[in-house]
Design a protein around this motif. Structure first.
Motif, short mmCIF file in Angstrom:
data_model
loop_
_atom_site.label_atom_id
_atom_site.label_comp_id
_atom_site.label_asym_id
_atom_site.label_seq_id
_atom_site.Cartn_x
_atom_site.Cartn_y
_atom_site.Cartn_z
N THR A 160 100.13 57.47 -6.28
CA THR A 160 99.32 58.67 -6.47
C THR A 160 98.97 59.28 -5.12
O THR A 160 99.10 60.50 -4.92
N LEU B 19 100.17 62.93 -3.67
CA LEU B 19 99.20 63.92 -3.20
C LEU B 19 99.47 64.34 -1.76
O LEU B 19 99.36 65.52 -1.41
N SER C 263 102.35 66.64 -1.80
CA SER C 263 101.92 67.95 -2.30
C SER C 263 101.26 68.75 -1.19
O SER C 263 101.48 69.95 -1.04
N TYR C 264 100.43 68.08 -0.40
CA TYR C 264 99.75 68.74 0.72
C TYR C 264 100.77 69.17 1.78
O TYR C 264 100.72 70.29 2.28
N ARG D 219 98.76 63.20 -10.75
CA ARG D 219 99.07 63.94 -9.52
C ARG D 219 98.87 65.44 -9.71
O ARG D 219 98.29 66.12 -8.88
N LEU E 63 94.99 66.14 -10.01
CA LEU E 63 94.29 65.99 -8.73
C LEU E 63 94.70 67.07 -7.72
O LEU E 63 93.85 67.68 -7.07
N SER E 64 95.99 67.29 -7.58
CA SER E 64 96.42 68.30 -6.61
C SER E 64 96.00 69.70 -7.05
O SER E 64 95.69 70.55 -6.21
N PHE F 228 93.20 70.43 -8.71
CA PHE F 228 91.78 70.57 -8.40
C PHE F 228 91.54 70.63 -6.89
O PHE F 228 90.64 71.33 -6.44
N ILE F 229 92.34 69.94 -6.11
CA ILE F 229 92.13 69.91 -4.66
C ILE F 229 92.74 71.15 -3.99
O ILE F 229 92.10 71.78 -3.14
N PHE F 230 93.98 71.50 -4.36
CA PHE F 230 94.71 72.55 -3.64
C PHE F 230 94.92 73.83 -4.45
O PHE F 230 95.36 74.82 -3.88
N ASN G 18 94.35 75.84 -8.65
CA ASN G 18 93.40 76.40 -9.60
C ASN G 18 93.82 76.01 -11.01
O ASN G 18 94.83 75.32 -11.22
#
Length: 164
Positions: free
Chosen positions: A12, A16, A19-20, A62, A65-66, A68-70, A72
């Motif tokens: 995970t 992430l 993804s970043y 994934r 989480l991605s 919500f973090i990066f 919408n």
């Protein structure tokens, strides 16, 4: 059981991170929202080293989480629809034993874009966004090929390694 949870956490985190990293790489396919799909490298490897259920759970976690973090909510919606369709198709093709890792990954890339396009048609309530289909198919095939080649190399190096 503890090893399985630890590996899931590592996968995970790796997905992430990829993804970043993908957000930092300025790739322009000329298509709104098209990406390399680096995190799918982890999904393909987990699909081949564990089972489809583990890969599906990892993909969903994934994406959420991605998103919500990066991203919408719409990004999560599009990614989930593409990710689920992609994983189902990849699992079926892998199970058939008729396709290589690269072939499975190409099918995953193409079907991911088809799933996202279908969701876009529902969200905007028009089929006119379908004109993106040829470009999305080409982008999905290209990125699926690249992810497949890398996955195949990683899997070759992990041949004797067990994740359970």
């Amino acid at each position: 059981m503890r090893n399985r949870a630890a590996y899931f956490g590592v996968f995970t985190a790796l997905a992430l991170i990829l993804s970043y990293v993908e957000m930092l790489i300025p790739v322009n396919f000329g298509i709104q929202g098209a990406k390399l799909g680096l995190a799918n490298l982890v999904i393909v490897i987990v699909l081949y080293k564990t089972d489809w259920k583990e890969a599906l759970l990892l993909s969903a976690v994934r994406i959420l989480l991605s998103g919500f973090i990066f991203g919408n909510l719409f990004g999560i919606l599009y990614s989930l629809s593409g990710g689920v369709l992609s994983l189902v198709l990849m699992a079926l093709l892998k199970k058939s034993d008729r396709f290589s890792v690269v072939g499975v990954s190409i099918a995953g890339g193409v079907s991911h874009n088809i799933g996202q396009l279908c969701t876009a048609m529902l969200v905007v309530e028009t089929y006119q966004v379908g004109y993106y289909l040829p470009a999305l198919l080409a982008a999905g095939a290209l990125t699926g090929f690249l992810i497949g080649i890398i996955s195949q190399g990683v899997l070759r190096r992990l041949r004797g390694f067990r994740f359970v």
